[in-house]
Design an enzyme around this catalytic site. Structure first.
Site, PDB file in Angstrom:
ATOM      1  N   LYS A  81       0.840  -1.202   0.000  1.00  0.00           N
ATOM      2  CA  LYS A  81       0.000   0.000   0.000  1.00  0.00           C
ATOM      3  C   LYS A  81       0.874   1.251   0.000  1.00  0.00           C
ATOM      4  O   LYS A  81       0.622   2.202  -0.752  1.00  0.00           O
ATOM      5  CB  LYS A  81      -0.940  -0.005   1.222  1.00  0.00           C
ATOM      6  N   GLN A 128      -4.931  -1.631   9.416  1.00  0.00           N
ATOM      7  CA  GLN A 128      -4.727  -2.946   8.793  1.00  0.00           C
ATOM      8  C   GLN A 128      -5.248  -4.038   9.729  1.00  0.00           C
ATOM      9  O   GLN A 128      -4.852  -4.108  10.888  1.00  0.00           O
ATOM     10  CB  GLN A 128      -3.228  -3.154   8.517  1.00  0.00           C
ATOM     11  N   ASP A 151     -11.540   2.314   3.455  1.00  0.00           N
ATOM     12  CA  ASP A 151     -11.825   0.882   3.322  1.00  0.00           C
ATOM     13  C   ASP A 151     -13.322   0.645   3.168  1.00  0.00           C
ATOM     14  O   ASP A 151     -13.740  -0.463   2.833  1.00  0.00           O
ATOM     15  CB  ASP A 151     -11.335   0.136   4.571  1.00  0.00           C
TER      16      ASP A 151
END
Ligand code: NAP
Length: 299
Positions: free
Chosen positions: A54, A98, A121
């Site tokens: 990422k 995460q 997200d």
């Protein structure tokens, strides 16, 4: 006739290219650099790999990448304090934590702490609710990526029968909502679905997100259907001792003889996830600054 192979790797590179162009425009026309903050708690090896990927792709498109590493035993209070600071920081347009996080932390509470307008997200209850209501929010990255592939492959999906296997909050439910927005007739199948093969065989669009290697067989697939394989199962590589191989939920060799188009594993859906994370960050940045959203990068 063999199915068209949907090249998610190339498509994701194109999405990142479009994101990069928007970043350049935001910098030169408005003096704004979009920023993505990633919070990693502990040192889970798989998470380290994802976070590194990422970071690399965020920097490559010209955005700011802010990495925050916290020890595995961090308290909820300290983690929430960091999230609050990122929520208040105008240079941060997207925030993700995460997952998985260590057991003493509640993932739902962590997501809920993130400002929904920075929840790139798309996992918060607010963004799930906005999607379900047909209102504007941020959409979970992997379903958004699948939608982009389907739009590119099919164009107008109105009236198509779509079957999504899997009903997770992360993928199955948002995918079904997106297909409904495209005016498909949507069926969500899951572990209790009766006659799964028959249900799937009615699909013009079949999306499998289960995590059971090669479950979807050729006789489950309507000839000419578009098949999107989201599942990932890591198995020992048959020819390379000590190495692993990724398998999808679809028996690729058999199904590609029946389907009209199909995503491979790897190289299909997988690369779209980070590309859509970057797309969501641009979208969040434009909205935060009252600017027009980029076309083609949102649901
Ligand atoms: P999940 O939360 O475990 O959900 C799996 C779903 O599959 C559940 O709804 C479950 O039904 C259903 N299921 C299980 N066994 C089944 C069966 N025999 N027949 C029909 N349905 C069955 O998983 P997820 O997070 O949605 O992910 C699914 C897969 O996609 C995984 O392999 C994951 O690694 C992959 N994935 C890939 C990406 C990517 O970037 N490429 C992103 C996300 C996920 P119940 O609800 O009834 O239990």
């Amino acid at each position: 006739m063999a199915a068209t192979v949907i090249d998610g790797k190339a498509f994701a590179a194109d999405v990142r290219g479009q994101v990069g162009e928007h970043v350049t425009r935001l910098k030169t026309d408005h003096g704004i650099t979009p920023g993505l903050a990633v919070v990693l708690v502990g040192a889970d090896p798989a998470s380290e790999v994802y976070v590194a990927a990422k970071h690399k792709q965020t920097v490559e498109v010209g955005m700011n990448s802010f990495e925050h590493r916290l020890p595995a035993d961090v308290s909820e209070e300290v983690l929430f304090d960091l999230i609050d600071k990122l929520n208040a920081d105008d240079s941060v347009h997207g925030i993700l934590c995460q997952f998985p996080v260590p057991d003493h932390l509640d993932e739902r509470a962590v997501v809920a702490r993130i400002d929904p307008s920075k929840d790139v997200d798309g996992l918060s209850v607010v963004n799930a609710g906005l999607l379900a209501s047909g209102e504007t929010g941020l959409v979970s990255c992997t379903p958004l990526g699948c939608l982009m592939l389907l739009r590119d492959q099919i164009g107008n999906m109105s009236g198509k029968n779509a079957v999504v296997i899997g009903r997770s909050n992360l993928f199955g439910k948002p995918m079904a909502q997106l297909l409904l927005q495209e005016n498909c007739t949507v069926t969500i199948a899951h572990s209790r679905t009766s006659n799964l093969a028959e249900v799937c065989a009615r699909a013009d669009i079949l999306v499998a997100a289960v995590g059971r290697a090669e479950m979807v067989q050729a006789d489950w697939v309507k000839p000419g259907a578009v098949v999107i394989d989201v599942g990932i199962t890591r198995t020992p590589h048959p020819d390379k001792p000590g190495k692993s191989k990724l398998l999808g939920d679809v028996d690729y060799a058999q199904v590609s003889a029946v389907a009209g188009a199909i995503t491979p594993v790897p190289g299909g859906v997988g690369p779209m996830t980070i590309a859509c994370l970057l797309a969501n960050t641009i979208t969040a940045c434009c909205r935060a600054n009252g600017l027009a959203e980029p076309e083609g990068l949102t649901a």
